[in-house]
Motif scaffolding. Sequence first.
Motif, PDB file in Angstrom:
ATOM      1  N   ALA A  64      34.507  37.334  48.817  1.00 17.37           N
ATOM      2  CA  ALA A  64      35.846  36.938  48.383  1.00 17.37           C
ATOM      3  C   ALA A  64      36.335  37.848  47.253  1.00 17.37           C
ATOM      4  O   ALA A  64      37.503  38.263  47.234  1.00 17.37           O
ATOM      5  CB  ALA A  64      35.846  35.485  47.924  1.00 17.37           C
ATOM      6  N   LEU A  65      35.457  38.167  46.335  1.00 17.98           N
ATOM      7  CA  LEU A  65      35.819  39.060  45.233  1.00 17.98           C
ATOM      8  C   LEU A  65      36.220  40.428  45.756  1.00 17.98           C
ATOM      9  O   LEU A  65      37.246  40.993  45.335  1.00 17.98           O
ATOM     10  CB  LEU A  65      34.639  39.172  44.268  1.00 17.98           C
ATOM     11  CG  LEU A  65      34.853  39.950  42.987  1.00 17.98           C
ATOM     12  CD1 LEU A  65      35.946  39.328  42.155  1.00 17.98           C
ATOM     13  CD2 LEU A  65      33.550  39.994  42.193  1.00 17.98           C
ATOM     14  N   ASP A  66      35.454  40.968  46.699  1.00 16.81           N
ATOM     15  CA  ASP A  66      35.801  42.262  47.298  1.00 16.81           C
ATOM     16  C   ASP A  66      37.124  42.187  48.047  1.00 16.81           C
ATOM     17  O   ASP A  66      37.942  43.112  47.985  1.00 16.81           O
ATOM     18  CB  ASP A  66      34.700  42.732  48.246  1.00 16.81           C
ATOM     19  CG  ASP A  66      33.431  43.124  47.518  1.00 16.81           C
ATOM     20  OD1 ASP A  66      33.498  43.364  46.291  1.00 16.81           O
ATOM     21  OD2 ASP A  66      32.370  43.189  48.178  1.00 16.81           O
ATOM     22  N   GLY A  67      37.339  41.087  48.761  1.00 15.92           N
ATOM     23  CA  GLY A  67      38.593  40.927  49.499  1.00 15.92           C
ATOM     24  C   GLY A  67      39.803  40.869  48.585  1.00 15.92           C
ATOM     25  O   GLY A  67      40.834  41.495  48.850  1.00 15.92           O
ATOM     26  N   PHE A  68      39.699  40.111  47.499  1.00 16.08           N
ATOM     27  CA  PHE A  68      40.819  40.040  46.549  1.00 16.08           C
ATOM     28  C   PHE A  68      41.024  41.369  45.834  1.00 16.08           C
ATOM     29  O   PHE A  68      42.148  41.782  45.572  1.00 16.08           O
ATOM     30  CB  PHE A  68      40.593  38.921  45.524  1.00 16.08           C
ATOM     31  CG  PHE A  68      40.889  37.539  46.047  1.00 16.08           C
ATOM     32  CD1 PHE A  68      42.148  37.216  46.535  1.00 16.08           C
ATOM     33  CD2 PHE A  68      39.914  36.561  46.035  1.00 16.08           C
ATOM     34  CE1 PHE A  68      42.421  35.948  47.015  1.00 16.08           C
ATOM     35  CE2 PHE A  68      40.171  35.288  46.509  1.00 16.08           C
ATOM     36  CZ  PHE A  68      41.436  34.985  47.001  1.00 16.08           C
ATOM     37  N   ALA A  69      39.911  42.065  45.503  1.00 14.85           N
ATOM     38  CA  ALA A  69      40.025  43.353  44.811  1.00 14.85           C
ATOM     39  C   ALA A  69      40.620  44.421  45.727  1.00 14.85           C
ATOM     40  O   ALA A  69      41.367  45.293  45.265  1.00 14.85           O
ATOM     41  CB  ALA A  69      38.661  43.798  44.302  1.00 14.85           C
ATOM     42  N   ASP A  70      40.320  44.367  47.040  1.00 16.14           N
ATOM     43  CA  ASP A  70      40.857  45.356  47.978  1.00 16.14           C
ATOM     44  C   ASP A  70      42.330  45.148  48.273  1.00 16.14           C
ATOM     45  O   ASP A  70      43.028  46.082  48.669  1.00 16.14           O
ATOM     46  CB  ASP A  70      40.065  45.332  49.291  1.00 16.14           C
ATOM     47  CG  ASP A  70      38.672  45.903  49.118  1.00 16.14           C
ATOM     48  OD1 ASP A  70      38.424  46.565  48.096  1.00 16.14           O
ATOM     49  OD2 ASP A  70      37.823  45.661  50.013  1.00 16.14           O
ATOM     50  N   SER A  71      42.800  43.917  48.092  1.00 13.18           N
ATOM     51  CA  SER A  71      44.225  43.674  48.344  1.00 13.18           C
ATOM     52  C   SER A  71      45.031  44.302  47.214  1.00 13.18           C
ATOM     53  O   SER A  71      44.580  44.416  46.082  1.00 13.18           O
ATOM     54  CB  SER A  71      44.512  42.178  48.440  1.00 13.18           C
ATOM     55  OG  SER A  71      44.407  41.582  47.172  1.00 13.18           O
ATOM     56  N   SER A  72      46.219  44.703  47.513  1.00 13.14           N
ATOM     57  CA  SER A  72      47.048  45.368  46.504  1.00 13.14           C
ATOM     58  C   SER A  72      47.728  44.368  45.577  1.00 13.14           C
ATOM     59  O   SER A  72      48.329  44.755  44.578  1.00 13.14           O
ATOM     60  CB  SER A  72      48.106  46.236  47.197  1.00 13.14           C
ATOM     61  OG  SER A  72      48.906  45.418  48.051  1.00 13.14           O
ATOM     62  N   ALA A  73      47.615  43.077  45.869  1.00  8.54           N
ATOM     63  CA  ALA A  73      48.302  42.074  45.067  1.00  8.54           C
ATOM     64  C   ALA A  73      47.557  41.732  43.781  1.00  8.54           C
ATOM     65  O   ALA A  73      48.158  41.215  42.839  1.00  8.54           O
ATOM     66  CB  ALA A  73      48.500  40.800  45.886  1.00  8.54           C
ATOM     67  N   PHE A  74      46.262  42.015  43.711  1.00  6.45           N
ATOM     68  CA  PHE A  74      45.469  41.605  42.561  1.00  6.45           C
ATOM     69  C   PHE A  74      44.722  42.783  41.972  1.00  6.45           C
ATOM     70  O   PHE A  74      44.239  43.664  42.688  1.00  6.45           O
ATOM     71  CB  PHE A  74      44.438  40.531  42.954  1.00  6.45           C
ATOM     72  CG  PHE A  74      45.053  39.307  43.556  1.00  6.45           C
ATOM     73  CD1 PHE A  74      45.697  38.379  42.757  1.00  6.45           C
ATOM     74  CD2 PHE A  74      45.003  39.092  44.917  1.00  6.45           C
ATOM     75  CE1 PHE A  74      46.264  37.241  43.297  1.00  6.45           C
ATOM     76  CE2 PHE A  74      45.563  37.964  45.477  1.00  6.45           C
ATOM     77  CZ  PHE A  74      46.205  37.038  44.660  1.00  6.45           C
ATOM     78  N   GLY A  75      44.569  42.785  40.644  1.00 12.14           N
ATOM     79  CA  GLY A  75      43.715  43.757  39.973  1.00 12.14           C
ATOM     80  C   GLY A  75      42.298  43.213  39.940  1.00 12.14           C
ATOM     81  O   GLY A  75      42.003  42.138  40.467  1.00 12.14           O
ATOM     82  N   ASP A  76      41.389  43.941  39.259  1.00 11.38           N
ATOM     83  CA  ASP A  76      39.993  43.508  39.222  1.00 11.38           C
ATOM     84  C   ASP A  76      39.813  42.179  38.496  1.00 11.38           C
ATOM     85  O   ASP A  76      39.089  41.306  38.956  1.00 11.38           O
ATOM     86  CB  ASP A  76      39.127  44.578  38.564  1.00 11.38           C
ATOM     87  CG  ASP A  76      38.889  45.765  39.480  1.00 11.38           C
ATOM     88  OD1 ASP A  76      39.084  45.602  40.701  1.00 11.38           O
ATOM     89  OD2 ASP A  76      38.508  46.836  38.971  1.00 11.38           O
TER      90      ASP A  76
END
Length: 155
Positions: A64-76
Amino acid sequence: MGLTNAELGLVLTTVAGSATALGAAVVFSERLLQLASKPFLAGALGLSSGVMLYVSFVEIFVKALDGFADSSAFGDSDAYLMATAALFGGMGFMSGLDALVHWLDPNRSAHHASDPRKHMADPAPDLAPCCELDDGVFDEIERRRAAAAAGAPAA
């Protein structure tokens, strides 16, 4: 020199199979069999389920962390916050769903699942007496184990 994927798979499968065989071989040792009391088995089951839950949650959290980080909507930092919120939100949703199910049908509570015959409309009256295992049978097994450990005759 490393192992190929096929060789590594064979080695790991052999190790896993050997661990299973070793665990099953415990029943042939009287000394180890004495450890198999209800509290010990309950503790071992609790420990193993806790380890499996931890491993599962960590794997899911990292994906989930990798998925959110790969999306352009969220930063690390936002990805970590969103993954944490999703994990605990899912836990909260499942707890709410569990409470809803128990509220809708209170007679089928999981707290009374120790004897499923209590919840059956017809508790199998034609069941052969030799097949019934109630707490008295398990108490007798425990009594014989204790007598064997003390060196007394089992009868």
